[in-house]
Design an enzyme around this catalytic site. Sequence first.
Site, PDB file in Angstrom:
ATOM      1  CB  THR A  97       8.718  -0.146   1.196  1.00 14.86           C
ATOM      2  OG1 THR A  97       8.618   0.518  -0.055  1.00 14.86           O
ATOM      3  CG2 THR A  97      10.118   0.071   1.770  1.00 14.86           C
ATOM      4  CE  LYS A 172      11.157   2.643  -1.071  1.00 15.96           C
ATOM      5  NZ  LYS A 172      10.563   3.683  -1.852  1.00 15.96           N
ATOM      6  CE  LYS A 247       7.377   0.509   5.360  1.00 12.97           C
ATOM      7  NZ  LYS A 247       6.341   0.211   4.375  1.00 12.97           N
TER       8      LYS A 247
HETATM    9  P1  NAD Z   1      -1.750   2.759   2.135  1.00 12.67           P
HETATM   10  O1  NAD Z   1      -1.853   2.677   3.608  1.00 12.67           O
HETATM   11  O2  NAD Z   1      -2.385   3.891   1.413  1.00 12.67           O
HETATM   12  O3  NAD Z   1      -2.286   1.411   1.470  1.00 12.67           O
HETATM   13  C1  NAD Z   1      -2.142   0.128   2.028  1.00 12.67           C
HETATM   14  C2  NAD Z   1      -3.443  -0.609   1.770  1.00 12.67           C
HETATM   15  O4  NAD Z   1      -3.299  -1.942   2.238  1.00 12.67           O
HETATM   16  C3  NAD Z   1      -4.634   0.004   2.500  1.00 12.67           C
HETATM   17  O5  NAD Z   1      -5.674   0.287   1.571  1.00 12.67           O
HETATM   18  C4  NAD Z   1      -5.033  -1.075   3.498  1.00 12.67           C
HETATM   19  O6  NAD Z   1      -6.431  -1.132   3.741  1.00 12.67           O
HETATM   20  C5  NAD Z   1      -4.536  -2.314   2.795  1.00 12.67           C
HETATM   21  N1  NAD Z   1      -4.330  -3.439   3.698  1.00 12.67           N
HETATM   22  C6  NAD Z   1      -3.646  -3.472   4.884  1.00 12.67           C
HETATM   23  N2  NAD Z   1      -3.677  -4.713   5.416  1.00 12.67           N
HETATM   24  C7  NAD Z   1      -4.388  -5.475   4.551  1.00 12.67           C
HETATM   25  C8  NAD Z   1      -4.781  -6.834   4.537  1.00 12.67           C
HETATM   26  N3  NAD Z   1      -4.429  -7.658   5.527  1.00 12.67           N
HETATM   27  N4  NAD Z   1      -5.528  -7.274   3.516  1.00 12.67           N
HETATM   28  C9  NAD Z   1      -5.885  -6.440   2.504  1.00 12.67           C
HETATM   29  N5  NAD Z   1      -5.553  -5.135   2.456  1.00 12.67           N
HETATM   30  C10 NAD Z   1      -4.808  -4.663   3.467  1.00 12.67           C
HETATM   31  O7  NAD Z   1      -0.166   2.719   1.813  1.00 12.67           O
HETATM   32  P2  NAD Z   1       0.559   3.158   0.453  1.00 12.67           P
HETATM   33  O8  NAD Z   1       0.967   4.582   0.543  1.00 12.67           O
HETATM   34  O9  NAD Z   1      -0.245   2.687  -0.703  1.00 12.67           O
HETATM   35  O10 NAD Z   1       1.911   2.307   0.579  1.00 12.67           O
HETATM   36  C11 NAD Z   1       1.954   0.926   0.310  1.00 12.67           C
HETATM   37  C12 NAD Z   1       3.410   0.472   0.313  1.00 12.67           C
HETATM   38  O11 NAD Z   1       4.133   1.228  -0.653  1.00 12.67           O
HETATM   39  C13 NAD Z   1       4.120   0.704   1.656  1.00 12.67           C
HETATM   40  O12 NAD Z   1       4.955  -0.396   1.911  1.00 12.67           O
HETATM   41  C14 NAD Z   1       4.910   1.986   1.425  1.00 12.67           C
HETATM   42  O13 NAD Z   1       6.068   2.063   2.240  1.00 12.67           O
HETATM   43  C15 NAD Z   1       5.260   1.836  -0.045  1.00 12.67           C
HETATM   44  N6  NAD Z   1       5.535   3.110  -0.746  1.00 12.67           N
HETATM   45  C16 NAD Z   1       4.689   4.166  -0.603  1.00 12.67           C
HETATM   46  C17 NAD Z   1       4.969   5.355  -1.277  1.00 12.67           C
HETATM   47  C18 NAD Z   1       4.050   6.549  -1.148  1.00 12.67           C
HETATM   48  O14 NAD Z   1       4.444   7.648  -1.592  1.00 12.67           O
HETATM   49  N7  NAD Z   1       2.852   6.418  -0.601  1.00 12.67           N
HETATM   50  C19 NAD Z   1       6.097   5.456  -2.092  1.00 12.67           C
HETATM   51  C20 NAD Z   1       6.914   4.336  -2.238  1.00 12.67           C
HETATM   52  C21 NAD Z   1       6.614   3.170  -1.558  1.00 12.67           C
END
Ligand code: NAD
Length: 296
Positions: A97, A172, A247
């Site tokens: 997102t 979204k 966010k």
């Molecule tokens: P998270 O923090 O659990 O996962 C993100 C991952 O990206 C982490 O494992 C981190 O180590 C990795 N990362 C960061 N920078 C990196 C890089 N440069 N190279 C490689 N890996 C890297 O977050 P999440 O909850 O999985 O969310 C991910 C996306 O999905 C976000 O944009 C969030 O807004 C969206 N989202 C999350 C949810 C939810 O319920 N968690 C729901 C809908 C959308």
Amino acid sequence: MTSTVGFIGLGNMGGPMAINLVKAGHRVMGFDLSDAAVAAHTGAGGEKASSVAELAAAADVIVTMLPAGKHVRQIYQGEGGILENAKPGTLLIDSSTIDVDSARVVSAAAAEEGMQMVDAPVSGGVAGAAGGTLTFMVGGADEAYAAAKPFLDIMGKTIVHAGGAGTGQAAKICNNMILGISMIGVSEAFVLAEKLGLDAQKLYDISSTASGQCWSLTSYCPVPGPLPSSPANRDYEPGFAAAMMLKDLKLAQEAAHSSGAATPLGAEAAALYSLFCNSGGEGQDFSGIIKFLRGS
Ligand code: NAD
């Protein structure tokens, strides 16, 4: 047909999404800065890529699931990134997102390198990611959408083509702006009812069948009692954390400013969620804003 999928960002959402691609029979090369996230991926039958460049060069399809726009721009356009290393014709799916402007900039840069890209953010949370029941809102050209659809079908249940590049992100943040505003409205009504001596269950019974009806009331009621499944009954354990709502509301405000849209209630919702998060609510469910409004 089996494809080599590169998956970057194996966090709370990306981890289980990548595993669903593994289970569907694809070869899935995973990359993440977190060793634990990579270990979980390889433990479930995925492969490890030692760099973005290695992954990009090998993959037919690349999925990214990263925290924010700056990470996406860096991974795609930075040195050693996807656009520098992927083969022309590689299909790119960004499910993070992020802000609409970043989504459009990266998509245009991908097109210049001869790659198709869709922005495909999700709703459905961690449970939806694990169960393969996510909703994908997809922005991109018809051919890119058609190419991405079989992969999105594995990770999700409802796949909607919203329009051209960036419209998945637009859908979204518009949806979540409605949600943030309506949750505050419903919460204010319950707080006022308390002050007026109107029982919460009675307000629910009346408004859920009257013109105040909305999802925040009837699917996610912010007071305990009327709807046993809502986080209010579990002391506002998320669910959908207030920090994530904030966010998305900030992304909506960025988009409103850059497009010139008037969103005064969206701005107020962002300000209220910011105060709620700063006062210790960031890890609570977003419906916990009712406690902040009530002052307890
Ligand atoms: P998270 O923090 O659990 O996962 C993100 C991952 O990206 C982490 O494992 C981190 O180590 C990795 N990362 C960061 N920078 C990196 C890089 N440069 N190279 C490689 N890996 C890297 O977050 P999440 O909850 O999985 O969310 C991910 C996306 O999905 C976000 O944009 C969030 O807004 C969206 N989202 C999350 C949810 C939810 O319920 N968690 C729901 C809908 C959308």
